[in-house]
Design a protein around this motif. Structure first.
Motif, PDB file in Angstrom:
ATOM      1  N   LEU A   1      -1.676  -2.745   2.783  1.00 30.04           N
ATOM      2  CA  LEU A   1      -0.041  -2.937   2.705  1.00 30.04           C
ATOM      3  C   LEU A   1       0.693  -1.990   2.665  1.00 30.04           C
ATOM      4  O   LEU A   1       0.993  -0.918   1.743  1.00 30.04           O
ATOM      5  CB  LEU A   1      -0.088  -3.634   1.318  1.00 30.04           C
ATOM      6  CG  LEU A   1       1.356  -4.418   1.131  1.00 30.04           C
ATOM      7  CD1 LEU A   1       1.615  -5.515   1.956  1.00 30.04           C
ATOM      8  CD2 LEU A   1       1.520  -4.841  -0.502  1.00 30.04           C
ATOM      9  N   VAL A   2       0.998  -1.704   4.084  1.00 27.58           N
ATOM     10  CA  VAL A   2       2.170  -0.581   4.323  1.00 27.58           C
ATOM     11  C   VAL A   2       3.543  -0.904   4.192  1.00 27.58           C
ATOM     12  O   VAL A   2       4.578  -0.047   3.492  1.00 27.58           O
ATOM     13  CB  VAL A   2       1.776  -0.029   5.815  1.00 27.58           C
ATOM     14  CG1 VAL A   2       2.486   1.041   6.230  1.00 27.58           C
ATOM     15  CG2 VAL A   2       0.240   0.300   5.947  1.00 27.58           C
ATOM     16  N   ARG A   3       3.666  -2.204   4.536  1.00 26.07           N
ATOM     17  CA  ARG A   3       5.251  -2.352   4.333  1.00 26.07           C
ATOM     18  C   ARG A   3       5.287  -3.782   3.727  1.00 26.07           C
ATOM     19  O   ARG A   3       4.459  -4.699   4.261  1.00 26.07           O
ATOM     20  CB  ARG A   3       6.157  -2.567   5.925  1.00 26.07           C
ATOM     21  CG  ARG A   3       6.231  -1.256   6.530  1.00 26.07           C
ATOM     22  CD  ARG A   3       7.084  -1.417   7.507  1.00 26.07           C
ATOM     23  NE  ARG A   3       7.204  -0.197   8.351  1.00 26.07           N
ATOM     24  CZ  ARG A   3       6.605   0.346   9.182  1.00 26.07           C
ATOM     25  NH1 ARG A   3       5.412  -0.403   9.383  1.00 26.07           N
ATOM     26  NH2 ARG A   3       6.746   1.302   9.822  1.00 26.07           N
ATOM     27  N   LEU A   4       6.209  -3.979   2.659  1.00 28.03           N
ATOM     28  CA  LEU A   4       6.267  -5.208   2.161  1.00 28.03           C
ATOM     29  C   LEU A   4       6.674  -6.277   2.788  1.00 28.03           C
ATOM     30  O   LEU A   4       6.110  -7.501   2.649  1.00 28.03           O
ATOM     31  CB  LEU A   4       6.892  -5.277   0.710  1.00 28.03           C
ATOM     32  CG  LEU A   4       6.362  -4.374  -0.406  1.00 28.03           C
ATOM     33  CD1 LEU A   4       7.447  -4.095  -1.444  1.00 28.03           C
ATOM     34  CD2 LEU A   4       5.100  -4.596  -0.987  1.00 28.03           C
ATOM     35  N   SER A   5       7.198  -6.354   3.989  1.00 29.01           N
ATOM     36  CA  SER A   5       7.990  -6.977   4.717  1.00 29.01           C
ATOM     37  C   SER A   5       6.819  -7.595   5.813  1.00 29.01           C
ATOM     38  O   SER A   5       6.936  -8.770   6.458  1.00 29.01           O
ATOM     39  CB  SER A   5       9.114  -6.630   5.220  1.00 29.01           C
ATOM     40  OG  SER A   5       8.797  -5.339   6.193  1.00 29.01           O
ATOM     41  N   THR A   6       6.041  -6.757   5.892  1.00 34.30           N
ATOM     42  CA  THR A   6       4.806  -7.092   7.083  1.00 34.30           C
ATOM     43  C   THR A   6       3.657  -7.730   6.592  1.00 34.30           C
ATOM     44  O   THR A   6       2.744  -8.356   7.281  1.00 34.30           O
ATOM     45  CB  THR A   6       4.667  -6.164   8.238  1.00 34.30           C
ATOM     46  OG1 THR A   6       4.193  -4.831   7.527  1.00 34.30           O
ATOM     47  CG2 THR A   6       6.082  -5.863   8.572  1.00 34.30           C
TER      48      THR A   6
END
Length: 121
Positions: A100-105
């Motif tokens: 999980l690098v970006r919460l949005s992706t």
């Protein structure tokens, strides 16, 4: 930049052992599943072993009883202990992790660079 860095491959005689390590580095929130795949000449890539964030494991039938996957969440590292190696285990082994690098992706798949394992008969 997120990276998976593998180590531990090499040349070993049949019946021997190797331990592969794969460490995730960079900026990320969390790691979900981690695992190892392998690619041998003339064959399709296959899942060798997988471990979930909760510690559940899954193995290819061909390695059950010989390989053991584990992870150290504090070190963001996954390992596979490979015992009683056979010539048919010869392949390039790739580490995989879902991060999980970006919460949005959401969760994103990352791969290591691959490490050669050669088992001589």
């Amino acid at each position: 930049q997120v990276q998976l860095v593998e180590s531990g491959g090499g040349l070993v005689q049949a019946g021997g052992s190797l331990r592969l390590s794969c460490a995730a580095s960079g900026s990320f929130f969390s790691i979900n599943d981690m695992g190892w795949y392998r690619l041998a000449p003339g064959k399709q890539r296959e899942l060798v072993a997988l471990i979930t964030s909760g510690g559940s494991t899954n193995y290819a039938d061909s390695v059950k009883g010989r390989f053991t996957i584990s992870r150290d969440n504090a070190k963001n590292t996954v390992y596979v202990q490979m015992n009683r190696l056979k010539p048919e285990d010869t392949a390039v082994y790739y580490c995989h992790a879902s991060l999980l690098v970006r919460l949005s992706t959401g969760w994103t798949d990352y791969w290591g660079q691959g490490t050669q394992v050669t088992v001589s008969s």
